[in-house]
Design a protein around this motif. Structure first.
Motif, mmCIF file in Angstrom:
data_model
loop_
_atom_site.group_PDB
_atom_site.id
_atom_site.type_symbol
_atom_site.label_atom_id
_atom_site.label_comp_id
_atom_site.label_asym_id
_atom_site.label_seq_id
_atom_site.Cartn_x
_atom_site.Cartn_y
_atom_site.Cartn_z
ATOM 1 N N ALA A 28 5.042 43.843 -6.156
ATOM 2 C CA ALA A 28 5.883 44.098 -4.984
ATOM 3 C C ALA A 28 5.200 43.603 -3.707
ATOM 4 O O ALA A 28 5.810 42.887 -2.904
ATOM 5 C CB ALA A 28 6.187 45.588 -4.880
ATOM 6 N N ARG A 29 3.934 43.945 -3.533
ATOM 7 C CA ARG A 29 3.197 43.519 -2.332
ATOM 8 C C ARG A 29 3.055 42.008 -2.280
ATOM 9 O O ARG A 29 3.041 41.419 -1.210
ATOM 10 C CB ARG A 29 1.822 44.167 -2.302
ATOM 11 N N GLY A 30 2.957 41.380 -3.430
ATOM 12 C CA GLY A 30 2.805 39.933 -3.504
ATOM 13 C C GLY A 30 4.118 39.172 -3.381
ATOM 14 O O GLY A 30 4.134 37.947 -3.397
ATOM 15 N N GLY A 31 5.225 39.895 -3.310
ATOM 16 C CA GLY A 31 6.524 39.244 -3.146
ATOM 17 C C GLY A 31 7.165 38.778 -4.433
ATOM 18 O O GLY A 31 8.198 38.112 -4.413
ATOM 19 N N ARG A 32 6.580 39.106 -5.571
ATOM 20 C CA ARG A 32 7.158 38.670 -6.850
ATOM 21 C C ARG A 32 8.267 39.595 -7.339
ATOM 22 O O ARG A 32 9.106 39.195 -8.129
ATOM 23 C CB ARG A 32 6.058 38.599 -7.917
ATOM 24 N N LEU A 33 8.252 40.855 -6.882
ATOM 25 C CA LEU A 33 9.237 41.836 -7.335
ATOM 26 C C LEU A 33 9.916 42.438 -6.106
ATOM 27 O O LEU A 33 9.264 43.033 -5.249
ATOM 28 C CB LEU A 33 8.551 42.925 -8.161
ATOM 29 N N SER A 34 11.228 42.253 -6.034
ATOM 30 C CA SER A 34 12.013 42.728 -4.900
ATOM 31 C C SER A 34 11.956 44.255 -4.814
ATOM 32 O O SER A 34 12.056 44.943 -5.836
ATOM 33 C CB SER A 34 13.455 42.253 -5.071
ATOM 34 N N HIS A 35 11.813 44.775 -3.598
ATOM 35 C CA HIS A 35 11.710 46.217 -3.412
ATOM 36 C C HIS A 35 12.145 46.612 -2.005
ATOM 37 O O HIS A 35 12.328 45.765 -1.142
ATOM 38 C CB HIS A 35 10.279 46.680 -3.649
ATOM 39 N N VAL A 36 12.291 47.915 -1.805
ATOM 40 C CA VAL A 36 12.575 48.494 -0.495
ATOM 41 C C VAL A 36 11.551 49.598 -0.279
ATOM 42 O O VAL A 36 11.230 50.334 -1.216
ATOM 43 C CB VAL A 36 14.011 49.086 -0.465
#
Length: 78
Positions: A28-36
């Motif tokens: 998530a932090r690396g931008g590979r997994l979309s999150h809110v």
């Protein structure tokens, strides 16, 4: 993420993906997994997590080559 019924925590996403919670957060932090983010909590769409699962690389070590597939035969010259 309009449908809040299918929202997963990092722990639930990790369980679904078969990886640790920390690894989910790294993705998530690396931008590979979309999150809110909601405060300190990371939230994930079930649909996004399931789609991400299809793009994940297999885990573990690569398959071991057996010696038969290699041509290491020694030729004896006399």
């Amino acid at each position: 993420m309009d449908n809040w019924e299918d929202v997963l925590t990092a722990q639930e996403a990790g369980h679904l993906l078969g990886i640790s919670t920390e690894r989910v957060l790294q993705y998530a932090r690396g931008g590979r997994l979309s999150h809110v983010r909601k405060g300190k909590q990371y939230l994930f769409s079930r649909q996004d997590v399931e789609q991400f699962k299809t793009t994940m690389q297999p885990r573990g070590r690569p398959a071991r080559r057996d010696n038969k597939s290699c041509d290491n035969t020694r030729i004896r010259l006399e």
